[in-house]
Design an enzyme around this catalytic site. Structure first.
Site, mmCIF file in Angstrom:
data_model
loop_
_atom_site.group_PDB
_atom_site.id
_atom_site.type_symbol
_atom_site.label_atom_id
_atom_site.label_comp_id
_atom_site.label_asym_id
_atom_site.label_seq_id
_atom_site.Cartn_x
_atom_site.Cartn_y
_atom_site.Cartn_z
ATOM 1 C CB SER A 155 -0.921 -0.056 1.224
ATOM 2 O OG SER A 155 -1.979 0.849 1.114
ATOM 3 C CG ASP A 319 -5.968 -4.171 -3.488
ATOM 4 O OD1 ASP A 319 -6.797 -3.253 -3.310
ATOM 5 O OD2 ASP A 319 -4.746 -4.032 -3.272
ATOM 6 C CG HIS A 352 -5.534 -2.417 0.057
ATOM 7 N ND1 HIS A 352 -4.532 -2.463 -0.886
ATOM 8 C CD2 HIS A 352 -5.104 -1.556 1.019
ATOM 9 C CE1 HIS A 352 -3.549 -1.651 -0.522
ATOM 10 N NE2 HIS A 352 -3.874 -1.096 0.626
#
Lengths: 372, 372
Positions: A155, A319, A352
């Site tokens: 991320s 995701d 995610h």
């Protein structure tokens, strides 16, 4: 999601104070740079086994182990860091550096403004991903590490890893990019923007100069709920809440909360308010929303022109925040440059958040990549 | 997205007041039922050409035409309703009924509570999709229509159409389900729940008894921004905001709004505050979150056991709120029952909003289905 290897045991967070001011992308200068960090394992005599872990929005320096024997939860990536784990501390000197702009011990809105002696709050200068990484170079200098064996992050941690590749290519040999993107999409910006609106429209925000015992908790709660929902998938929610109602078996016909997911989101928001600062949420999401490794008019390949190291790119099929297409784009540009790149889309229902949860899927790929 | 046919011209909203009280699913009784509705075209002598349009969360009875020559925008489905259009008013008597619980002229929290003489506000009884449709049966009785030729709706309008199929199968011949679902997913509930949290945590909400000139605008703004973002796709946003910044070409390094999408979302929220009531947002999203055509222990086929009419099911590939899989499930269960069903997944970048925007894709399918 089972874990391998053993744990790093009791650890503690260190605080590095730079002797040099940090010039930010905005032109502002941070005279008093502090970075919280932790290390696991030992630096070898050749100083070529350091791996820098880079955290996401709400992360911190505490990646692994426990601060005391009775700490309830270990660090955020404990399943991945330790002897025999993905980041094997019997081989590597693993460093996890906190980011500036946050509220986890590094310079940020809760730090003291040397001009006033009070907390910076909304007077703290706005920072970028590039600034976060520039601050980390000060830490590496202090630790005497000229070149990292690897950087790794998921991320926003992946944004920082890309930043290392683009602007400090000689200081990194290998890079691991998990569930990340080379620039923030309109949708990703929009979700963060709504979170910021929730905070700044909270009357308690007070233009960013709120009283420490009356922070804009409602605004931060909503921001966190929004964020949380972008991190998970429908499949994972459906699995967690097979019965839609929290206690009843059907509608209560009132305006009160009654769905399992409502109670869950309220709980997540409450926990977040206990551990995060609303202004920091604004600063870090701003840095994320500015994120684009390419400068205006530049292609992704041009942005990564000086990178010659190896890259491992991993995405997850559920995701939707940083979808596979965005990882594929990074891999494609690296392939065009003819530098070593390995790209995997992994199957997970974790959305995610998979990069934090799917350690057993990621571990063999990371171990092999680091050993190659 | 071009339109066919001609417009219905100047129209006006009618208000139907029932002579019978409406018993709600909760057991509460609405003594004073009012429904806003509009009609286009003419009922034929055999009274077998009526098509009932059912609207989504923030819709109203004003589906087509203009209320005056200088009304800026026509009704919400104007591209689909008129002579020669998908719902051809030269053939069909098209009715659009508003839902109860809202703020567009039908019974809802802004209506007068006969017990107090003041607005119901949060004392209005909580309603369900089943209640919305039950109210519409009163309107049909009043209009003298025993059987509808068709019902049609997208999103929450599709919930109502399914409700007609399940509980009033003898009153409908054909059903058109667009971008909809047979039950609300955990994720869809969660997005609505966060919107409700934003409203009920707004200090101006006052437990639902706010002053009409000081409504919880910030809360409703955040709820709308969240909703809006679930209706659009990344592709449509990327197309609308090719440059991420609203006016500048790069970061402004301040906490102020600076992204194009921020300005857009603020504008959407402001417009919504001018036309929608915060309590109505709570009531309607509750009805949506309760939505499950199957009762506990019942399968979808069992819920639709009495339906023998024809069904047209349309989904859009970029709709993440009610994805194709949920439409496919409906089509599959109808096929199992051996009743006529036609299912199409259409390609569009418009996301969930496609059912409102992609008239040229939907029109031929709907025309053919109604004529078959």
């Amino acid at each position: 999601m089972s874990s391998v290897g053993s744990d790093v045991g009791i650890v503690s967070t260190q605080y590095f104070r730079s002797t040099r001011p940090l010039v930010l992308q905005s032109g502002s200068v941070l005279e008093d740079l502090v970075l919280a960090y932790e290390t696991y394992g030992a630096l070898n005599p050749k100083q070529d086994n350091a791996v820098l872990l880079l955290h996401a929005l709400s992360g911190d320096a505490h990646a692994a182990g426990r601060h005391s024997a009775n700490e309830k939860h270990p660090g955020w990536w404990d399943a991945m860091v330790g002897p025999g784990k993905a980041f094997d501390t019997s081989k590597y000197f693993v460093i996890c550096s906190n980011v500036i702009g946050g509220c986890k011990g590094s310079s940020g809105p809760l730090s003291t403004n040397p001009n006033t002696g009070a907390a910076w709050q909304a007077d703290f200068p706005v920072v970028t991903i590039q600034d976060m990484v520039a601050a980390q170079t000060h830490l590496l200098d202090f630790l005497g590490i000229e070149q990292l064996f690897a950087v790794a992050g998921g991320s926003m941690g992946g944004f920082q890893a890309l930043e290392w590749m683009a602007h400090h290519p000689n200081r990194v040999k290998k890079s691991i990019l998990l569930a990340t993107s080379a620039s923030h999409s309109a949708q990703a910006i929009a979700w963060n923007a709504i979170g910021r609106q929730a905070i700044t429209r909270d009357p308690l925000w007070c233009d960013g100069f709120y009283h420490s015992d009356a922070p804009p908790q409602y605004g931060l709660a909503i921001a966190r709920m929004i964020g949380h929902l972008t991190y998970v998938s429908e499949a994972s929610l459906a699995q967690r809440f097979p019965l839609r109602y929290q206690t009843a078996t059907g509608p209560g016909y009132s305006l009160a909360d009654e769905f399992g997911i409502e109670s869950y989101l309220n709980h997540q928001a409450e926990k977040f308010n206990q551990r995060f600062d609303a202004n920091s949420y604004l600063y870090i999401t701003k840095a994320m929303d500015y994120w684009n490794i390419a400068q205006p008019g530049q292609s992704l390949s041009e942005a990564l022109a000086d990178w010659t190291g190896s890259t491992l790119v991993i995405s997850f099929d559920s995701d939707t925040l940083y979808p596979t297409s965005e990882s594929a784009l990074i891999a494609e540009h690296l392939r065009e440059k003819n530098v070593p790149v390995e790209f995997h889309e992994l199957h997970s229902i974790a959305g995610h958040d998979a990069f934090l949860l799917e350690s057993s899927l990621q571990t063999p790929l990371i171990q092999k990549f680091l050993q190659a």
